[in-house]
Scaffold this active site. Sequence first.
Site, PDB file in Angstrom:
ATOM      1  N   ARG A   1      16.263 -11.081 -10.349  1.00 26.00           N
ATOM      2  CA  ARG A   1      15.466  -9.837 -10.665  1.00 26.00           C
ATOM      3  C   ARG A   1      15.694  -9.086 -11.869  1.00 26.00           C
ATOM      4  O   ARG A   1      14.805  -8.750 -12.247  1.00 26.00           O
ATOM      5  CB  ARG A   1      15.744  -8.957  -9.593  1.00 26.00           C
ATOM      6  CG  ARG A   1      15.062  -9.207  -8.191  1.00 26.00           C
ATOM      7  CD  ARG A   1      15.325  -8.310  -7.032  1.00 26.00           C
ATOM      8  NE  ARG A   1      14.674  -8.768  -5.790  1.00 26.00           N
ATOM      9  CZ  ARG A   1      13.387  -8.428  -5.730  1.00 26.00           C
ATOM     10  NH1 ARG A   1      12.758  -7.235  -6.377  1.00 26.00           N
ATOM     11  NH2 ARG A   1      12.944  -8.786  -4.286  1.00 26.00           N
TER      12      ARG A   1
ATOM     13  N   ASN B   1       3.570   5.671  -9.318  1.00 22.12           N
ATOM     14  CA  ASN B   1       3.263   4.576  -8.374  1.00 22.12           C
ATOM     15  C   ASN B   1       2.206   5.285  -7.664  1.00 22.12           C
ATOM     16  O   ASN B   1       2.487   6.596  -7.244  1.00 22.12           O
ATOM     17  CB  ASN B   1       4.446   4.252  -7.653  1.00 22.12           C
ATOM     18  CG  ASN B   1       3.932   3.089  -6.473  1.00 22.12           C
ATOM     19  OD1 ASN B   1       3.212   2.219  -6.624  1.00 22.12           O
ATOM     20  ND2 ASN B   1       4.522   3.400  -5.207  1.00 22.12           N
TER      21      ASN B   1
ATOM     22  N   HIS C   1       1.196   4.843  -3.579  1.00 24.68           N
ATOM     23  CA  HIS C   1       2.008   4.300  -2.238  1.00 24.68           C
ATOM     24  C   HIS C   1       0.770   4.503  -1.060  1.00 24.68           C
ATOM     25  O   HIS C   1       0.407   5.854  -0.947  1.00 24.68           O
ATOM     26  CB  HIS C   1       3.015   4.904  -2.064  1.00 24.68           C
ATOM     27  CG  HIS C   1       3.929   4.211  -0.710  1.00 24.68           C
ATOM     28  ND1 HIS C   1       4.092   3.005  -0.656  1.00 24.68           N
ATOM     29  CD2 HIS C   1       3.692   4.784   0.557  1.00 24.68           C
ATOM     30  CE1 HIS C   1       4.547   2.671   0.586  1.00 24.68           C
ATOM     31  NE2 HIS C   1       4.451   3.664   1.441  1.00 24.68           N
TER      32      HIS C   1
HETATM   33  N1  NHR Z   1      10.447   0.225  -7.748  1.00 28.03           N
HETATM   34  C1  NHR Z   1      11.299   1.294  -7.889  1.00 28.03           C
HETATM   35  N2  NHR Z   1      12.587   1.143  -8.360  1.00 28.03           N
HETATM   36  N3  NHR Z   1      10.987   2.377  -6.986  1.00 28.03           N
HETATM   37  C2  NHR Z   1       9.789   2.379  -6.418  1.00 28.03           C
HETATM   38  O1  NHR Z   1       9.614   3.572  -5.998  1.00 28.03           O
HETATM   39  C3  NHR Z   1       9.018   1.465  -6.553  1.00 28.03           C
HETATM   40  C4  NHR Z   1       9.450   0.172  -7.211  1.00 28.03           C
HETATM   41  C5  NHR Z   1       8.446  -1.120  -7.416  1.00 28.03           C
HETATM   42  C6  NHR Z   1       7.284  -0.776  -6.539  1.00 28.03           C
HETATM   43  C7  NHR Z   1       5.486   0.274  -5.206  1.00 28.03           C
HETATM   44  C8  NHR Z   1       5.931   0.103  -3.535  1.00 28.03           C
HETATM   45  C9  NHR Z   1       4.857   0.713  -2.895  1.00 28.03           C
HETATM   46  O2  NHR Z   1       4.090   1.569  -3.324  1.00 28.03           O
HETATM   47  C10 NHR Z   1       7.010   0.265  -5.900  1.00 28.03           C
HETATM   48  C11 NHR Z   1       7.897   1.307  -5.960  1.00 28.03           C
HETATM   49  C12 NHR Z   1       6.869  -3.409  -3.304  1.00 28.03           C
HETATM   50  C13 NHR Z   1       7.852  -3.628  -2.176  1.00 28.03           C
HETATM   51  C14 NHR Z   1       8.347  -4.896  -1.771  1.00 28.03           C
HETATM   52  O3  NHR Z   1       9.077  -4.884  -0.709  1.00 28.03           O
HETATM   53  C15 NHR Z   1       8.075  -2.111  -1.552  1.00 28.03           C
HETATM   54  C16 NHR Z   1       7.589  -1.275  -2.108  1.00 28.03           C
HETATM   55  C17 NHR Z   1       6.776  -1.153  -3.264  1.00 28.03           C
HETATM   56  C18 NHR Z   1       6.336  -2.498  -3.743  1.00 28.03           C
HETATM   57  N4  NHR Z   1       8.412  -5.773  -2.461  1.00 28.03           N
HETATM   58  C19 NHR Z   1       9.273  -7.116  -2.209  1.00 28.03           C
HETATM   59  C20 NHR Z   1      10.094  -7.438  -3.089  1.00 28.03           C
HETATM   60  O4  NHR Z   1      11.215  -8.069  -2.757  1.00 28.03           O
HETATM   61  C21 NHR Z   1       8.094  -8.351  -2.613  1.00 28.03           C
HETATM   62  C22 NHR Z   1       6.660  -8.317  -1.687  1.00 28.03           C
HETATM   63  C23 NHR Z   1       5.679  -9.231  -2.244  1.00 28.03           C
HETATM   64  O5  NHR Z   1       5.643  -9.834  -3.105  1.00 28.03           O
HETATM   65  O6  NHR Z   1       4.611  -9.406  -1.356  1.00 28.03           O
HETATM   66  O7  NHR Z   1      10.101  -6.756  -4.447  1.00 28.03           O
HETATM   67  O8  NHR Z   1       4.645   0.120  -1.700  1.00 28.03           O
HETATM   68  C1  GAR Z   2      -3.253  -0.147  -2.558  1.00 28.15           C
HETATM   69  O1  GAR Z   2      -3.672   0.374  -1.274  1.00 28.15           O
HETATM   70  C2  GAR Z   2      -2.076   0.396  -3.037  1.00 28.15           C
HETATM   71  O2  GAR Z   2      -1.866   1.763  -2.532  1.00 28.15           O
HETATM   72  C3  GAR Z   2      -1.052  -0.579  -2.157  1.00 28.15           C
HETATM   73  O3  GAR Z   2      -1.691  -1.853  -2.372  1.00 28.15           O
HETATM   74  C4  GAR Z   2      -3.138  -1.638  -2.596  1.00 28.15           C
HETATM   75  C5  GAR Z   2      -3.460  -2.378  -3.897  1.00 28.15           C
HETATM   76  O4  GAR Z   2      -4.815  -2.381  -4.049  1.00 28.15           O
HETATM   77  N1  GAR Z   2       0.163  -0.712  -2.849  1.00 28.15           N
HETATM   78  C6  GAR Z   2       1.090  -1.205  -2.254  1.00 28.15           C
HETATM   79  O5  GAR Z   2       1.116  -1.652  -1.116  1.00 28.15           O
HETATM   80  C7  GAR Z   2       2.565  -1.326  -3.131  1.00 28.15           C
HETATM   81  N2  GAR Z   2       3.467  -2.008  -2.354  1.00 28.15           N
HETATM   82  P1  GAR Z   2      -5.745  -2.581  -5.187  1.00 28.15           P
HETATM   83  O6  GAR Z   2      -4.983  -3.834  -5.971  1.00 28.15           O
HETATM   84  O7  GAR Z   2      -7.099  -2.853  -5.111  1.00 28.15           O
HETATM   85  O8  GAR Z   2      -5.481  -1.217  -6.201  1.00 28.15           O
END
Ligand code: NHR
Ligand code: GAR
Length: 220
Positions: free
Chosen positions: A65, A107, A109
Site C-alpha cells: 500500500r 472526501n 462520504h
Molecule cells: N483514507 C484515509 N486515511 N482517511 C479517510 O477518511 C479516507 C481515506 C481513503 C478514502 C473514502 C472512504 C469513503 O468515503 C476515503 C476516506 C474506501 C474504503 C475501503 O474500505 C473505505 C472508506 C472510503 C474509501 N476501501 C478498500 C481498501 O482496502 C477497497 C475497496 C474497493 O476497492 O472497492 O482500500 O467511504
Molecule cells: C458517491 O456516492 C460517493 O459518496 C461514494 O461513491 C459514490 C461515487 O459516485 N464514495 C464512497 O463510497 C467512497 N468510499 P461518483 O463516482 O459518481 O462521484
Amino acid sequence: MTRVVILISGRGSNMASLLAASDSGALPAKIVAVIANRPDAQGLLTAAARGVATGVVDHRLFAEREQFDSALAAAIEVFAPDLVVLAGFMRILGADFVRRFDGRLINIHPSLLPAFPGLHTHRRALAEGVRIHGCTVHFVTADLDHGPVIIQAAVPVLDGDDEDLLAARVLAQEHVIYPQAVRWFAEGRLRVHAGRVLLESAPDGAGVLIAPLPDPCPPC
Ligand code: NHR
Ligand code: GAR
C-alpha cells in the site's frame, strides 16, 4: 485561483459536478487534473472530454500500500495542487500520504458521519431502519471517515426505498454540498480548530429537517 486535483475510482458524477461548477465560474478554483486508481474509471473519459488532464495510478501494480501511496502522491504533486479532492475514491490512504496533504485533502462520504463509516452505507442505513440519512464532506485524517466535518446534507428515508433509490436521493445532495465545500475552501473560509471546522462569516439560521414529518404538521 485554487488549484484542485480530483481523485476518482469510477463513475465520477461528483467530479462532474465540480467541473460544472468550475466551468460556470461559480468556483474560484481550477480543476487541474483528475487521477484514478483504475484505468477503466468512467470519470476519466468525462474529464478528458472536458479538456482536463487525466492520470492513472493502478493500485494493482503495487505490492504494498505504501508504494501505491507514494506513486499516487508523486502523480498528484506534478500538478502542484492547493487542494486534493476524493470523489468516489475507493482506496484507503496511509498515514504518510495523509500527513503530506494535511489540511488540503477532503472526501465526500455517503452517510451522515459518524454514522456508517466504511462501505455499503445505503444498505446499512436501510438495514438499521434510520429515517434520516445523507452525506458528509470532511477533511481526511488517518482515522478513516472520522476527519473534521465541513458540511452535511440530510435526506429522508422513505417507505419502499431500496439501495438504489436511497443512493440516488443522497447523490443529488452530494452534488450540491461538494461544490459548496470546495468554494468555501477556495475562499479561504475554512479553519480547523480542536478537530472542528469553523466557517468564517457563516449565514445565520440553519435549516431543520425532520423525517417523516409529524402528523399533524403545524408548519406545513
Ligand atoms: N483514507 C484515509 N486515511 N482517511 C479517510 O477518511 C479516507 C481515506 C481513503 C478514502 C473514502 C472512504 C469513503 O468515503 C476515503 C476516506 C474506501 C474504503 C475501503 O474500505 C473505505 C472508506 C472510503 C474509501 N476501501 C478498500 C481498501 O482496502 C477497497 C475497496 C474497493 O476497492 O472497492 O482500500 O467511504
Ligand atoms: C458517491 O456516492 C460517493 O459518496 C461514494 O461513491 C459514490 C461515487 O459516485 N464514495 C464512497 O463510497 C467512497 N468510499 P461518483 O463516482 O459518481 O462521484
